[in-house]
Design an enzyme around this catalytic site. Structure first.
Site, mmCIF file in Angstrom:
data_model
loop_
_atom_site.group_PDB
_atom_site.id
_atom_site.type_symbol
_atom_site.label_atom_id
_atom_site.label_comp_id
_atom_site.label_asym_id
_atom_site.label_seq_id
_atom_site.Cartn_x
_atom_site.Cartn_y
_atom_site.Cartn_z
ATOM 1 N N ARG A 166 0.851 -1.198 0.000
ATOM 2 C CA ARG A 166 0.000 0.000 0.000
ATOM 3 C C ARG A 166 0.883 1.243 0.000
ATOM 4 N NH1 ARG A 166 -1.364 1.641 4.637
ATOM 5 N NH2 ARG A 166 -2.170 -0.324 5.434
ATOM 6 N N TYR A 200 -16.534 16.967 -15.220
ATOM 7 C CA TYR A 200 -17.078 15.608 -15.276
ATOM 8 C C TYR A 200 -18.113 15.451 -14.149
ATOM 9 C CZ TYR A 200 -17.294 10.600 -14.358
ATOM 10 O OH TYR A 200 -17.744 9.338 -14.109
ATOM 11 N N ASP A 238 -7.248 19.333 -13.939
ATOM 12 C CA ASP A 238 -7.580 18.004 -14.432
ATOM 13 C C ASP A 238 -7.176 17.986 -15.909
ATOM 14 O OD1 ASP A 238 -8.818 15.769 -15.542
ATOM 15 O OD2 ASP A 238 -10.441 15.792 -14.075
ATOM 16 N N LYS A 263 -8.359 7.010 -19.096
ATOM 17 C CA LYS A 263 -8.573 7.601 -20.410
ATOM 18 C C LYS A 263 -7.286 7.512 -21.248
ATOM 19 C CE LYS A 263 -12.605 8.374 -18.673
ATOM 20 N NZ LYS A 263 -12.537 8.400 -17.270
HETATM 21 O O1 P1T Z 1 -13.490 7.376 -13.834
HETATM 22 P P1 P1T Z 1 -12.264 7.794 -13.064
HETATM 23 O O2 P1T Z 1 -11.010 7.143 -13.501
HETATM 24 O O3 P1T Z 1 -12.468 7.741 -11.574
HETATM 25 O O4 P1T Z 1 -12.028 9.353 -13.440
HETATM 26 C C1 P1T Z 1 -12.973 10.348 -13.229
HETATM 27 C C2 P1T Z 1 -12.774 11.468 -14.209
HETATM 28 C C3 P1T Z 1 -12.000 12.551 -13.852
HETATM 29 N N1 P1T Z 1 -11.778 13.604 -14.675
HETATM 30 C C4 P1T Z 1 -12.306 13.628 -15.910
HETATM 31 C C5 P1T Z 1 -12.066 14.808 -16.792
HETATM 32 C C6 P1T Z 1 -13.082 12.555 -16.356
HETATM 33 O O5 P1T Z 1 -13.579 12.617 -17.594
HETATM 34 C C7 P1T Z 1 -13.318 11.444 -15.483
HETATM 35 C C8 P1T Z 1 -14.170 10.289 -15.902
HETATM 36 N N2 P1T Z 1 -14.948 10.562 -17.028
HETATM 37 C C9 P1T Z 1 -15.786 9.698 -17.659
HETATM 38 C C10 P1T Z 1 -15.990 8.433 -17.264
HETATM 39 C C11 P1T Z 1 -16.467 10.241 -18.859
HETATM 40 O O6 P1T Z 1 -16.995 9.467 -19.680
HETATM 41 O O7 P1T Z 1 -16.459 11.469 -19.001
#
Ligand code: P1T
Length: 378
Positions: free
Chosen positions: A46, A98, A170, A195
């Site tokens: 961890r 998001y 972000d 992503k």
């Molecule tokens: O899904 P996760 O890995 O926890 O990330 C969240 C997140 C954070 N910041 C941005 C700009 C994002 O687009 C996302 C997750 N977004 C999607 C799942 C989507 O389809 O927009």
């Protein structure tokens, strides 16, 4: 070294024990100690794991940062950053984010006594007016999800610093290949690794990068204390994905530009938002702070929900699914899917209407993608 070289090599040396060229998946929870407290730098997975160490170092190098920290999701990385706040603190946040980002602000941290002001940060005077003596953090997303507004990261980071606040960007939509928030003056760059960074739609992960060592120490403390760390196998997969980030991003952007131009000329399309189009209201700023326009396109189809639904049911190569940034093209309906957790009234104000469609352009042959759009719009 240049980006493509760093993407392939940063943080990674052939394994000292075996010479293995690829960083091994150190699938272990714990490490042998010679004597209590005497070990080789690793005690418990961890806290640290060698596969994660390589991945964190690689992302840090790509973001031009001193430090990187990896998490089990993008939201877990954001949660770690938000842990640095105390009850009574105030955050100025971008209004178009998001849906899950809005949700963690509104439904988790607001309950813990943190205040958030959502504001259109593309308007610098509105941004300035939102700061209060309690503001400790400025939260940016650029381009924003899903309206693709571009925020002036340099001006906003400077504004945050003048108010004694930390600036967070972000950087999910562009990846460090097209935008380096720390070079523009931000304190932290954060990603949903799910992503572009991983790029193959097979891992959920998050990562942050900073050059502020005191802040890093605090964040590293929360990474270990709260424990939302990625598994060694996921770290390996992201390291593997990272090796082609620069090549993938070029193709995403090239395909997206062609698709955006095609849609802009299509009679069944009302309006296209893509930072690379001259019609984008902040095209000049995009040119200035980004080295490419990315793979995300948002457009309004003529009509309403029924036309959007018909079109989304008809596409064949584009997969109707949430998420973005993978090699395959995805398409989705923000109001019903990714941004459903944003109140309907706010969605309306932001322009997330029922005829809004978001595309994550993949790296398939663009002629097939255009043919698919043509038949579905037809
Ligand atoms: O899904 P996760 O890995 O926890 O990330 C969240 C997140 C954070 N910041 C941005 C700009 C994002 O687009 C996302 C997750 N977004 C999607 C799942 C989507 O389809 O927009």
């Amino acid at each position: 070294m240049k980006f493509g070289t760093l993407a392939i090599h940063a943080g990674q040396e052939p394994d000292s024990a075996t010479g293995a060229v690829m960083t091994p998946i150190y699938q272990t929870s714990t490490y042998a100690q010679k004597s209590p407290g005497v070990h080789q730098g690793y005690e418990y997975s961890r806290t640290d794991n060698p596969t994660r160490t390589a991945y964190q170092a690689c992302v840090a190098a790509l973001e031009n940062a001193k430090h990187g920290l990896a998490f089990s999701s993008g939201l877990a990385a954001m949660d770690c950053i938000l842990h640095t706040l105390r009850p009574g603190d105030h955050v100025v946040a971008c209004d178009d984010v998001y849906g899950g980002t809005f949700r963690i602000f509104d439904k988790v941290y607001r309950k813990l006594g943190i205040e958030f002001t959502s504001v259109d940060l593309s308007d610098l005077s509105k941004a300035k007016a939102a700061f209060t003596p309690k503001t400790k953090m400025l939260w940016m997303e650029s381009p924003t999800n899903p309206m693709l507004k571009i925020l002036d990261i340099a001006a906003l980071s400077q504004m945050a610093r003048a108010h004694g606040a930390i600036s967070v960007v972000d950087n999910t939509f562009l990846s460090p290949y097209f935008q380096k928030p720390l070079d523009l003056g931000a304190d932290i760059a954060v990603h949903s690794v799910t992503k572009y960074i991983n790029g193959h739609s097979d891992v959920v992960g998050g990562v942050l990068a900073t050059s502020n060592t005191a802040l890093y120490e605090e964040l590293k403390f929360y990474q270990n204390a709260c424990g939302a760390v990625p598994a060694p196998m996921d770290c390996f997969l992201v390291l593997r994905g990272l090796k082609t980030l620069h090549v993938r991003m070029e193709q995403h952007a090239k395909n997206a530009m062609e698709i955006a131009r095609y849609l802009e000329a299509h009679p069944r399309v009302e309006r296209v938002i893509y930072p690379g189009l001259e019609s984008h209201p902040q095209h000049a700023l995009a040119r200035k702070q980004m080295s490419g326009f990315g793979g995300m396109i948002t457009f309004f189809i003529k009509g309403g929900l029924s036309e959007a639904r018909t079109f989304l049911e008809k596409v064949e190569i584009f997969t109707l699914a949430e998420s973005l940034g993978g090699v395959e093209s995805l398409i989705e309906h923000p109001a019903i899917m990714t941004h459903a957790s944003i109140p309907a009234e706010t969605r309306k104000q932001l322009g997330i209407h029922d005829n809004l469609i978001r595309i994550s352009t993949g790296i398939e042959d663009v002629s097939d993608l255009l043919a698919d759009l043509k038949q579905a719009l037809g």
